[in-house]
Design an enzyme around this catalytic site. Structure first.
Site, short mmCIF file in Angstrom:
data_model
loop_
_atom_site.label_atom_id
_atom_site.label_comp_id
_atom_site.label_asym_id
_atom_site.label_seq_id
_atom_site.Cartn_x
_atom_site.Cartn_y
_atom_site.Cartn_z
CD GLN A 198 -1.50 -2.26 1.92
OE1 GLN A 198 -0.28 -2.53 2.11
NE2 GLN A 198 -2.39 -3.26 2.31
CD GLN A 256 -1.68 -10.89 1.07
OE1 GLN A 256 -2.24 -9.74 1.42
NE2 GLN A 256 -1.24 -11.70 1.84
CG HIS A 291 -5.14 -2.18 11.13
ND1 HIS A 291 -5.35 -3.43 10.58
CD2 HIS A 291 -4.11 -1.75 9.99
CE1 HIS A 291 -4.44 -3.97 9.61
NE2 HIS A 291 -3.39 -2.82 9.37
CD GLU A 308 -4.20 -6.57 6.98
OE1 GLU A 308 -3.87 -5.98 7.78
OE2 GLU A 308 -3.60 -6.98 5.96
CE1 TYR A 343 -3.60 -6.84 10.76
CE2 TYR A 343 -1.38 -6.87 11.75
CZ TYR A 343 -2.41 -6.90 10.74
OH TYR A 343 -1.77 -6.77 9.34
#
Length: 681
Positions: free
Chosen positions: A220, A265, A536, A557, A560
């Site tokens: 990114q 990905q 996140h 995503e 985490y």
């Protein structure tokens, strides 16, 4: 040929491929950013310098470029020298009575204007010196380093050079066309062990030709645009044991060979041409491109999960700096329903703006006060590489203002600033590009586009944001906090390559350390975003409240580090759900279109012996209204602790539909579409 004859008749200056009016050449007496030792005149340049103690006279040497050959031009007692080479380099040696050198300083318009972090090269420069100059920075920069660097190449053949790039570096050709600047080779390499490129952030290259195969191993916050590659383009590190890569952006580019995206990905490509595309993984999206794809049907194919959009709805390419007997910024024309590479087409409405209409900012002297003063005078802004401490919002209020960065210029919130870094008024045609927005102790936003939702339209001249990256935590120790990172209230805004990132590693990260609510909130109508990466955040990553939104390519995503499962609970349709959906279109929205959405579960709370897991009920939440059309949605589970797989994961892809992913065994699930409340698996 007809245009050239017309130009001759109307009194324009013809240089190379560009035709600029003589009146546009700009004879401003001052460097665009402030005081300097060089002054441009009608016929050349005047160089002046301070008196050197003990000097009996001064020897003036001239070179046409930074690393060119210097020749003695004058030996004099005066401290002013005039030359007809406006953009040359001048070395002034102070000599004592015996002719010995006391001191030596080099002056140029380039130094005074663009500062020490912008290095401008010309065809007359020594090639080894260029290579060593770039390598010196590359060898010292790091993922969260404070250095910033832009390498700018004037028109010429540099095919003897084989260059490499790391963090906070950008390379740009200063020609009017990518073929005006030719490199022999160019590569980036996986920064983590085994050739892993998942942390290769913050770099870019544009407006050049590379006459060889290229390895562009990135993820990114990177940009590869307005390029020609005479060879193959590989989007990962070749030859490593773990050559993973995790997303990137390619636009307005020709590749004569094969593009290899085999281990990426996710990847987004816009308005580009290639001979053949090979590979892909979870989410690969094309818009307005042409080239061979062995199979671009939706589904698990040899190319991964692929979305192909025939045209790009609306786009104004990123502004870029050129040199043609002077410096200009090209503002490309607005295009709708475009296909293919812009610079291979007629672009009669491109606008060339002389540099003296810009305030050229430097981090060693500028702050919010000086920058806002320039904006109030109607100047455009060009940020040279550096980290700018911003203690109050930069206010962009004039239509058609260009705010552009080179060398990944960074705007950093100071403790005094609790509002935002930049606020764009609800006006036509503003363009912002090439800037990192860095959070501080506590602000409401990092960028606000339009202060409130209105009915004002900008469809004929939209606001365009290109290569803009936002960061909360990661760069340095200390607590940071942002409520909504990017808030878009204006209508008819076009986004082109965003990374909106709450840091998940390095400095100043943790559930209660870099605090946030949302990554992006879109309140405006008719907002179009190509390449949206948001990760996140504590609550919804992206909320879309505006009507007639269009989005192509989304990557996200989960956080985490969820530390409070009760806090990480959302409420929708009168029920409570575990976690917050990544991509949420508000219930009242009647019309929304999106293609190619990937949401990934990556929980890393705890340790290998005692992993803590959590569940996200919905990756995506959408209303069932008739005008809602979302196609090609995917989820993946990457949660492991050492050799242990977790039992956390994602329950449903969209709303309450789609198979769950609770075990990190490398598999992914996809949904083909959700159209007007009808699901298709």
């Amino acid at each position: 040929m007809k245009k050239r004859w017309l130009a001759l008749l109307t009194g324009t200056l013809l240089t190379g491929a560009l035709m600029l009016p003589l009146t546009a050449c700009g004879n401003g007496n001052d460097t665009p950013g402030g005081e300097s030792n060089t002054t441009l005149t009608e016929t050349g340049i005047q160089v002046s310098w301070d008196k050197v103690s003990g000097a009996a006279q001064y020897a003036v040497y001239h070179s046409p470029s930074r690393f060119g050959e210097y020749s003695l031009e004058s030996t004099q007692t005066g401290r002013v020298y005039k030359s007809n080479d406006r953009y040359g380099y001048y070395r002034i040696d102070a000599l004592d009575q015996n002719g010995a050198t006391i001191s030596s300083d080099t002056y140029s318009f380039d130094f005074d204007t663009f500062g020490e972090n912008t290095h401008i090269y010309a065809e007359t420069d020594d090639r080894d010196a260029i290579w060593q100059d770039i390598e010196e920075f590359r060898s010292t920069t790091g993922q969260f380093g404070k250095g910033r660097f832009a390498a700018l190449f004037k028109q010429g053949d540099y095919r003897e050079l084989d260059l490499a790039m790391r963090y906070y570096m950008t390379f740009s050709g200063l020609g009017t066309h990518p073929t005006d600047v030719q490199l022999g080779g160019f590569n980036t390499y996986g920064e983590l062990s085994g050739g892993n490129s998942t942390c290769n952030f913050w770099c870019g290259i544009e407006n050049m030709t590379v006459d060889s195969n290229v390895q562009w191993a990135v993820s990114q916050a990177t940009s590869f645009r307005r390029m020609q590659v005479n060879g193959n383009l590989t989007l990962h590190h070749q030859g490593g044991k773990t050559p993973w890569a995790s997303g990137g952006f390619l636009a307005d580019t020709v590749v004569t060979g094969t593009i290899d995206g085999s281990v990426q990905q996710q990847w987004f490509t816009r308005n580009s041409d290639w001979n053949k595309w090979s590979g892909g993984d979870i989410n690969t999206v094309f818009a307005g491109c042409s080239g061979t794809l062995s199979n671009y049907n939706w589904g698990q194919t040899s190319n991964g999960w692929v979305t192909y959009l025939e045209k790009t709805n609306v786009m104004r390419e990123k502004p870029y700096l050129i040199f043609d007997n002077g410096y200009y910024v090209c503002r490309p024309e607005l295009k709708t329903d475009s296909k293919g590479v812009s610079w291979l087409q007629e672009n009669e409405n491109d606008d060339y703006i002389p540099l003296n209409q810009f305030y050229v900012a430097r981090a060693d002297r500028d702050n919010a006060k000086t920058l806002n003063a320039a904006l109030q005078k109607g100047k455009h802004l060009l940020f040279t590489p550096g980290i700018y401490q911003i203690d109050s919002p930069l206010l962009v209020t004039q239509p058609d203002t260009i705010v552009m960065g080179i060398g990944l210029a960074s705007l950093k919130v100071t403790d005094k600033n609790t509002d935002t870094l930049m606020r764009i008024a609800d006006v036509d045609g503003v363009q912002v590009s090439g800037i990192i927005f860095d959070a501080g102790r506590s602000t409401k936003t990092l960028m606000q586009v339009g202060t409130d939702k209105t009915d004002v339209r900008h469809q004929e001249n939209p606001i365009v944001l290109s290569d803009v990256y936002f960061r909360i935590g990661g760069a340095e120790e200390g607590n940071t906090s942002v409520d909504v990172t990017l808030e878009i209230n204006a209508n008819d805004v076009v986004g082109d390559n965003f990374w909106v990132w709450r840091g998940d590693h390095s400095h100043g990260v943790g559930w209660n350390v870099n605090r946030t609510k949302n990554g992006v909130i879109v309140n405006g109508d008719h907002v179009t975003i190509y390449g949206l990466m948001v990760e996140h955040f504590h609550e919804y990553q992206t909320i879309w409240n505006g009507e007639y939104g269009f989005m192509a390519f989304y990557q996200s995503e989960t956080p985490y580090d969820v530390d409070d499962l009760e806090e990480w609970t959302s409420h929708w349709m009168g029920q409570s759900y575990k976690g917050y959906a990544s991509y949420k279109v508000a219930d009242h929205v009647q019309n929304h279109t999106a293609y190619g959405l990937g949401v990934y579960y990556v929980a890393r709370k705890g340790d290998d012996k005692n992993p803590r897991t959590f569940t996200l009920d919905h990756a995506i939440e959408l209303p069932s209204n008739a005008g809602i059309r979302v196609e090609h949605m995917g989820i993946a589970n990457f949660a492991t602790f050492g050799d242990k797989k977790t039992n956390g994961g994602i329950t449903h892809i969209v709303n309450d539909r789609g198979d769950s992913l609770y075990v990190a065994d490398g598999h992914k699930n996809h949904f083909e579409s959700f159209i007007g409340g009808v699901y298709k698996k």
